[in-house]
Design a protein around this motif. Structure first.
Motif, PDB file in Angstrom:
ATOM      1  N   ILE A  69     -40.759  -3.154 -24.004  1.00  0.00           N
ATOM      2  CA  ILE A  69     -40.624  -2.401 -22.761  1.00  0.00           C
ATOM      3  C   ILE A  69     -40.392  -0.924 -23.009  1.00  0.00           C
ATOM      4  O   ILE A  69     -41.048  -0.076 -22.415  1.00  0.00           O
ATOM      5  CB  ILE A  69     -39.475  -2.969 -21.895  1.00  0.00           C
ATOM      6  N   GLY A  95     -44.504  -0.983 -25.607  1.00  0.00           N
ATOM      7  CA  GLY A  95     -44.388  -0.755 -24.171  1.00  0.00           C
ATOM      8  C   GLY A  95     -44.573   0.707 -23.823  1.00  0.00           C
ATOM      9  O   GLY A  95     -44.607   1.578 -24.697  1.00  0.00           O
ATOM     10  N   GLU A  96     -44.672   0.983 -22.533  1.00  0.00           N
ATOM     11  CA  GLU A  96     -44.845   2.361 -22.073  1.00  0.00           C
ATOM     12  C   GLU A  96     -43.691   2.797 -21.181  1.00  0.00           C
ATOM     13  O   GLU A  96     -43.789   3.775 -20.466  1.00  0.00           O
ATOM     14  CB  GLU A  96     -46.171   2.500 -21.320  1.00  0.00           C
ATOM     15  N   THR A  99     -40.349  -1.053 -16.304  1.00  0.00           N
ATOM     16  CA  THR A  99     -41.314  -1.433 -15.278  1.00  0.00           C
ATOM     17  C   THR A  99     -41.203  -0.577 -14.021  1.00  0.00           C
ATOM     18  O   THR A  99     -42.208  -0.314 -13.359  1.00  0.00           O
ATOM     19  CB  THR A  99     -41.116  -2.914 -14.899  1.00  0.00           C
ATOM     20  N   THR A 102     -43.271   2.687 -14.833  1.00  0.00           N
ATOM     21  CA  THR A 102     -44.728   2.613 -14.927  1.00  0.00           C
ATOM     22  C   THR A 102     -45.357   2.255 -13.584  1.00  0.00           C
ATOM     23  O   THR A 102     -46.395   2.793 -13.214  1.00  0.00           O
ATOM     24  CB  THR A 102     -45.152   1.568 -15.969  1.00  0.00           C
ATOM     25  N   LYS A 105     -48.444  -3.031 -12.710  1.00  0.00           N
ATOM     26  CA  LYS A 105     -48.279  -4.378 -13.252  1.00  0.00           C
ATOM     27  C   LYS A 105     -49.403  -4.762 -14.204  1.00  0.00           C
ATOM     28  O   LYS A 105     -49.151  -5.362 -15.255  1.00  0.00           O
ATOM     29  CB  LYS A 105     -48.196  -5.398 -12.115  1.00  0.00           C
ATOM     30  N   ASP A 108     -48.795  -2.981 -17.457  1.00  0.00           N
ATOM     31  CA  ASP A 108     -47.620  -3.553 -18.129  1.00  0.00           C
ATOM     32  C   ASP A 108     -47.955  -4.913 -18.730  1.00  0.00           C
ATOM     33  O   ASP A 108     -47.523  -5.239 -19.846  1.00  0.00           O
ATOM     34  CB  ASP A 108     -46.456  -3.711 -17.142  1.00  0.00           C
ATOM     35  N   THR A 109     -48.730  -5.716 -18.000  1.00  0.00           N
ATOM     36  CA  THR A 109     -49.123  -7.032 -18.495  1.00  0.00           C
ATOM     37  C   THR A 109     -49.990  -6.898 -19.736  1.00  0.00           C
ATOM     38  O   THR A 109     -49.794  -7.601 -20.738  1.00  0.00           O
ATOM     39  CB  THR A 109     -49.893  -7.809 -17.405  1.00  0.00           C
ATOM     40  N   ALA A 139     -40.227  -8.867 -20.226  1.00  0.00           N
ATOM     41  CA  ALA A 139     -41.656  -9.178 -20.074  1.00  0.00           C
ATOM     42  C   ALA A 139     -41.859 -10.618 -19.620  1.00  0.00           C
ATOM     43  O   ALA A 139     -42.746 -10.911 -18.808  1.00  0.00           O
ATOM     44  CB  ALA A 139     -42.380  -8.928 -21.390  1.00  0.00           C
ATOM     45  N   TYR A 144     -45.321 -11.327 -17.512  1.00  0.00           N
ATOM     46  CA  TYR A 144     -46.353 -10.602 -18.242  1.00  0.00           C
ATOM     47  C   TYR A 144     -46.853 -11.443 -19.411  1.00  0.00           C
ATOM     48  O   TYR A 144     -47.986 -11.267 -19.885  1.00  0.00           O
ATOM     49  CB  TYR A 144     -45.809  -9.281 -18.782  1.00  0.00           C
TER      50      TYR A 144
END
Length: 204
Positions: A69, A95-96, A99, A102, A105, A108-109, A139, A144
């Protein structure tokens, strides 16, 4: 009762405790790669996991970290490993960001699934004694990643002597069921509630 009597009673009591403890320890002879879960609302889940990573490094045992994440922000653990111990510990920040930052979805997935593929690759590598899956529980919470895929991999494909540590709030029941060691960090007090921001050396 004199001080001498008190010391004698204490010594006798401790001797009995030691004998009982030694008897218990004599039955603990097996070794295996553990599935370790750090969860709960309290602070310290990743910090405790990184403590085990640094223990492996100190013992000259290769290990790896996959962050599911957290984005590319600088953290003490990441910077130290990359600058001093990259030969001992592979470090992948996949991750970026959280949640709520960002707000995407599908992206993120995609990133979480890529992180899981990297995690499986690192766990399968017999040279890694421990692999930390940092914040994977988040996640999993948002689906995800398929929890059934994770559980199946850990129970059927994880090498026998490889330790895997999974952190993050709200660990799934299915994961807790197959884990060997589960610790729930309980929140009692947190400075954030008093208006104190995350601080260097404490949170990152």
């Amino acid at each position: 009762m004199t001080e001498q009597d008190d010391n004698a009673r204490h010594a006798t009591k401790m001797a009995k405790k030691k004998a009982a403890r030694d008897k218990i320890m004599a039955t603990k002879t097996e070794e295996k790669g553990l599935v370790i879960v750090h969860t709960g609302k309290g602070k310290g889940k990743s910090s405790a996991a990184f403590g085990m990573i640094f223990r492996h490094i100190a013992h000259g045992r290769k290990c790896a970290v996959v962050q599911f994440i957290k984005g590319g922000m600088s953290t003490g653990e990441r910077d130290l490993i990359l600058s001093r111990f990259s030969d001992m510990c592979a470090f992948h920040t996949m991750g970026e960001g959280f949640t709520w930052e960002t707000q995407d979805k599908s992206r993120d997935t995609e990133m979480a699934q890529a992180a899981w593929e990297k995690a499986k690759e690192l766990i399968r590598d017999p040279s890694n004694h421990m692999v930390l899956l940092d914040e994977i529980n988040i996640a999993l919470r948002y689906d995800y990643i398929d929890i059934n895929d994770v559980v199946t991999f850990l129970t059927e494909e994880k090498p026998e002597m490889t330790h895997v540590v999974l952190t993050g709030r709200n660990a799934k029941d299915e994961l807790i069921e197959v884990a060997d060691l589960v610790t729930e960090m309980e929140l009692v007090k947190h400075p954030f509630r008093s208006g104190i921001k995350a601080q260097i050396g404490v949170e990152y």
